[in-house]
Design an enzyme around this catalytic site. Structure first.
Site, PDB file in Angstrom:
ATOM      1  N   ILE A  36      49.628  50.842  67.118  1.00 56.93           N
ATOM      2  CA  ILE A  36      50.497  50.909  68.306  1.00 56.93           C
ATOM      3  C   ILE A  36      50.720  52.362  68.746  1.00 56.93           C
ATOM      4  CG2 ILE A  36      52.744  50.801  67.068  1.00 56.93           C
ATOM      5  CD1 ILE A  36      51.998  48.927  70.333  1.00 56.93           C
ATOM      6  N   ARG A  86      48.687  54.640  68.938  1.00 59.02           N
ATOM      7  CA  ARG A  86      47.549  55.198  69.702  1.00 59.02           C
ATOM      8  C   ARG A  86      47.852  55.235  71.201  1.00 59.02           C
ATOM      9  NH1 ARG A  86      42.534  55.293  67.410  1.00 59.02           N
ATOM     10  NH2 ARG A  86      42.032  56.549  69.221  1.00 59.02           N
ATOM     11  N   SER A  97      60.924  58.126  58.450  1.00 55.20           N
ATOM     12  CA  SER A  97      60.179  59.121  57.687  1.00 55.20           C
ATOM     13  C   SER A  97      60.156  58.800  56.199  1.00 55.20           C
ATOM     14  CB  SER A  97      60.814  60.499  57.878  1.00 55.20           C
ATOM     15  OG  SER A  97      60.253  61.408  56.959  1.00 55.20           O
ATOM     16  N   MET A  98      58.969  58.848  55.624  1.00 51.81           N
ATOM     17  CA  MET A  98      58.894  58.661  54.166  1.00 51.81           C
ATOM     18  C   MET A  98      58.941  60.001  53.437  1.00 51.81           C
ATOM     19  SD  MET A  98      56.305  55.494  53.874  1.00 51.81           S
ATOM     20  CE  MET A  98      56.366  55.413  52.101  1.00 51.81           C
ATOM     21  N   ARG A  99      59.125  61.072  54.216  1.00 49.07           N
ATOM     22  CA  ARG A  99      59.387  62.355  53.550  1.00 49.07           C
ATOM     23  C   ARG A  99      60.834  62.361  53.091  1.00 49.07           C
ATOM     24  NH1 ARG A  99      57.649  67.563  56.829  1.00 49.07           N
ATOM     25  NH2 ARG A  99      57.983  68.468  54.786  1.00 49.07           N
ATOM     26  N   ARG A 102      54.351  59.323  48.233  1.00 48.30           N
ATOM     27  CA  ARG A 102      53.993  58.215  49.138  1.00 48.30           C
ATOM     28  C   ARG A 102      52.480  58.042  49.295  1.00 48.30           C
ATOM     29  NH1 ARG A 102      55.345  60.853  55.118  1.00 48.30           N
ATOM     30  NH2 ARG A 102      54.372  62.837  54.674  1.00 48.30           N
ATOM     31  N   HIS A 151      50.088  47.230  80.076  1.00 50.77           N
ATOM     32  CA  HIS A 151      48.818  47.759  79.554  1.00 50.77           C
ATOM     33  C   HIS A 151      48.693  47.489  78.047  1.00 50.77           C
ATOM     34  CE1 HIS A 151      45.392  50.272  78.702  1.00 50.77           C
ATOM     35  NE2 HIS A 151      46.105  50.977  77.845  1.00 50.77           N
ATOM     36  N   ARG A 206      46.710  44.536  73.380  1.00 49.41           N
ATOM     37  CA  ARG A 206      47.181  44.141  72.046  1.00 49.41           C
ATOM     38  C   ARG A 206      47.593  42.672  71.927  1.00 49.41           C
ATOM     39  NH1 ARG A 206      45.090  48.139  68.978  1.00 49.41           N
ATOM     40  NH2 ARG A 206      45.643  50.179  69.800  1.00 49.41           N
TER      41      ARG A 206
HETATM   42  C1  LIG Z   1      40.818  45.396  69.379  1.00 49.26           C
HETATM   43  C2  LIG Z   1      40.936  46.890  69.298  1.00 49.26           C
HETATM   44  C3  LIG Z   1      40.165  47.589  68.375  1.00 49.26           C
HETATM   45  C4  LIG Z   1      40.257  48.983  68.284  1.00 49.26           C
HETATM   46  N1  LIG Z   1      39.502  49.643  67.367  1.00 49.26           N
HETATM   47  C5  LIG Z   1      39.577  50.982  67.276  1.00 49.26           C
HETATM   48  C6  LIG Z   1      38.792  51.715  66.318  1.00 49.26           C
HETATM   49  O1  LIG Z   1      38.043  51.136  65.553  1.00 49.26           O
HETATM   50  N2  LIG Z   1      38.914  53.057  66.258  1.00 49.26           N
HETATM   51  C7  LIG Z   1      39.739  53.746  67.125  1.00 49.26           C
HETATM   52  O2  LIG Z   1      39.799  54.977  67.041  1.00 49.26           O
HETATM   53  N3  LIG Z   1      40.494  53.099  68.025  1.00 49.26           N
HETATM   54  C8  LIG Z   1      40.432  51.748  68.130  1.00 49.26           C
HETATM   55  N4  LIG Z   1      41.212  51.097  69.049  1.00 49.26           N
HETATM   56  C9  LIG Z   1      42.140  51.878  69.864  1.00 49.26           C
HETATM   57  C10 LIG Z   1      41.644  52.078  71.313  1.00 49.26           C
HETATM   58  O3  LIG Z   1      40.367  52.641  71.336  1.00 49.26           O
HETATM   59  C11 LIG Z   1      42.630  52.962  72.085  1.00 49.26           C
HETATM   60  O4  LIG Z   1      42.630  54.260  71.565  1.00 49.26           O
HETATM   61  C12 LIG Z   1      44.038  52.448  72.044  1.00 49.26           C
HETATM   62  O5  LIG Z   1      44.083  51.071  72.254  1.00 49.26           O
HETATM   63  C13 LIG Z   1      44.869  53.176  73.130  1.00 49.26           C
HETATM   64  O6  LIG Z   1      44.616  52.560  74.366  1.00 49.26           O
HETATM   65  P1  LIG Z   1      44.075  53.337  75.637  1.00 49.26           P
HETATM   66  O7  LIG Z   1      42.761  53.984  75.366  1.00 49.26           O
HETATM   67  O8  LIG Z   1      44.092  52.386  76.787  1.00 49.26           O
HETATM   68  O9  LIG Z   1      45.064  54.546  75.868  1.00 49.26           O
HETATM   69  P2  LIG Z   1      46.623  54.687  76.185  1.00 49.26           P
HETATM   70  O10 LIG Z   1      47.058  55.854  75.412  1.00 49.26           O
HETATM   71  O11 LIG Z   1      47.335  53.394  76.007  1.00 49.26           O
HETATM   72  O12 LIG Z   1      46.629  55.120  77.699  1.00 49.26           O
HETATM   73  C14 LIG Z   1      46.661  54.191  78.795  1.00 49.26           C
HETATM   74  C15 LIG Z   1      45.562  54.537  79.804  1.00 49.26           C
HETATM   75  O13 LIG Z   1      45.794  55.847  80.295  1.00 49.26           O
HETATM   76  C16 LIG Z   1      44.528  56.486  80.526  1.00 49.26           C
HETATM   77  N5  LIG Z   1      44.437  57.663  79.648  1.00 49.26           N
HETATM   78  C17 LIG Z   1      45.319  58.022  78.673  1.00 49.26           C
HETATM   79  N6  LIG Z   1      44.951  59.182  78.104  1.00 49.26           N
HETATM   80  C18 LIG Z   1      43.806  59.546  78.715  1.00 49.26           C
HETATM   81  C19 LIG Z   1      42.928  60.657  78.557  1.00 49.26           C
HETATM   82  N7  LIG Z   1      43.139  61.625  77.655  1.00 49.26           N
HETATM   83  N8  LIG Z   1      41.853  60.727  79.366  1.00 49.26           N
HETATM   84  C20 LIG Z   1      41.601  59.767  80.287  1.00 49.26           C
HETATM   85  N9  LIG Z   1      42.381  58.673  80.486  1.00 49.26           N
HETATM   86  C21 LIG Z   1      43.483  58.577  79.722  1.00 49.26           C
HETATM   87  C22 LIG Z   1      43.443  55.454  80.198  1.00 49.26           C
HETATM   88  O14 LIG Z   1      43.108  54.779  81.403  1.00 49.26           O
HETATM   89  C23 LIG Z   1      44.142  54.532  79.239  1.00 49.26           C
HETATM   90  O15 LIG Z   1      43.600  53.221  79.200  1.00 49.26           O
HETATM   91  C24 LIG Z   1      41.136  49.698  69.155  1.00 49.26           C
HETATM   92  C25 LIG Z   1      41.901  48.978  70.084  1.00 49.26           C
HETATM   93  C26 LIG Z   1      41.816  47.604  70.168  1.00 49.26           C
HETATM   94  C27 LIG Z   1      42.671  46.887  71.179  1.00 49.26           C
END
Ligand SMILES: Cc1cc2nc3c(=O)[nH]c(=O)nc-3n(C[C@H](O)[C@H](O)[C@H](O)COP(=O)(O)OP(=O)(O)OC[C@H]3O[C@@H](n4cnc5c(N)ncnc54)[C@H](O)[C@@H]3O)c2cc1C
Length: 247
Positions: free
Chosen positions: A86, A88, A98-100, A176, A198, A203
């Site tokens: 989440i 990400r 915090s686990m510190r 930890r 989004h 998710r």
């Molecule tokens: C089923 C599933 C499997 C996944 N597996 C992996 C994995 O194996 N490894 C891994 O690393 N991640 C994985 N992810 C995470 C995924 O790749 C995204 O990093 C994460 O879901 C964040 O979503 P988002 O990219 O839409 O970005 P968010 O941070 O939610 O941003 C929302 C939107 O804003 C825009 N945006 C934000 N920041 C930028 C930027 N810097 N440049 C351009 N546009 C931007 C994009 O349009 C983006 O869609 C997975 C996700 C899912 C749902």
């Protein structure tokens, strides 16, 4: 996992509609009543007008106005694995326990085995559970009993070792390192309504893992109480579809 709505923008759909009407009006929305701002929108009541406008915005991909209302959720007991997923999302703000600084005072092996400190995935206990990336379908009773035993013994061992390291004077921030990724953590997160949709696009989808899907569905239920026209529209017309809010 328990999810509650801590705080949220009052009357979010009034904010969304006022912001959207601002884009297409000569008059200044700051000088008008909400009724005046919505006067030219189709509908017999103010609620119908809001429904018309919000449906129009969402169906045309005009998502900006949904960035104004914000909601804050408190989540108790998500796994660190779910937390890694989440967090990400870069437009969501987080505070993570915090686990510190927060150590488990006394590790009770029974509590660990019962899943009170570590999330127990359904695939460890339910013979009929079918998850993503699973090698086979249902399993027999003997296999599931063995799986559960291995899982619970492994997490108990890790948590007991963590406690032993604390007893040996190791700092919680270093001890930890031996804890499992399923260790529970409490999180507070805030996001705007656009971001919430989004997050749900990504998710609540079938390819997401069960725990983050469960979290997202709970957040969507709370969002539907908070911002009902928007999230009813999302549920009926957008959820699970290809027209996602962001690529
Ligand atoms: C089923 C599933 C499997 C996944 N597996 C992996 C994995 O194996 N490894 C891994 O690393 N991640 C994985 N992810 C995470 C995924 O790749 C995204 O990093 C994460 O879901 C964040 O979503 P988002 O990219 O839409 O970005 P968010 O941070 O939610 O941003 C929302 C939107 O804003 C825009 N945006 C934000 N920041 C930028 C930027 N810097 N440049 C351009 N546009 C931007 C994009 O349009 C983006 O869609 C997975 C996700 C899912 C749902």
């Amino acid at each position: 996992m328990d999810v509650t709505l801590l705080e949220a923008t009052d009357d979010p759909e009034r904010v969304i509609c006022t912001a959207a009407r601002n884009d297409y009006m000569g008059e200044f929305v700051g000088d008008q009543s909400f009724e005046e701002t919505m006067a030219s929108v189709d509908g017999d009541s103010l609620e119908e007008k809001q429904r018309t406008l919000i449906g129009h915005l969402l169906s045309h991909g005009h998502f900006g106005p949904f960035e104004h209302p914000q909601a804050t959720f408190a989540i108790e007991g998500m796994s660190r694995s779910c937390m890694a997923q989440i967090t990400r999302h870069r437009h969501v703000s987080f505070d993570v326990q915090s686990m510190r600084y927060v150590a488990f005072d006394e590790v009770d092996p029974e509590a660990v085995r019962a899943g009170e400190m570590v999330v127990v995935p359904p695939s460890a206990t339910d013979p009929d559970w079918v998850g993503r990336n699973q090698r086979s379908g249902s399993v027999d009773e003997a296999t599931i009993e063995k799986r559960e035993e291995v899982f619970r013994e492994s997490v108990s061992r890790s948590v007991e070792d963590y406690q032993r390291l604390l007893d040996l004077g190791m700092a919680p921030e270093d001890a930890r390192f031996v804890l499992p990724i399923g260790t529970k953590v409490n999180v507070v997160m805030s996001m705007n309504a656009r971001m919430l949709m989004h997050v749900a696009d990504m998710r609540a989808a079938a390819d997401a893992q069960w725990e983050i899907r469960e979290l997202t569905e709970r957040v969507l239920e709370l969002a539907a109480d908070w911002c009902p026209i928007t999230f009813d529209y999302y549920e009926e017309n957008m959820k699970g579809r290809k027209n996602r809010l962001a690529p």
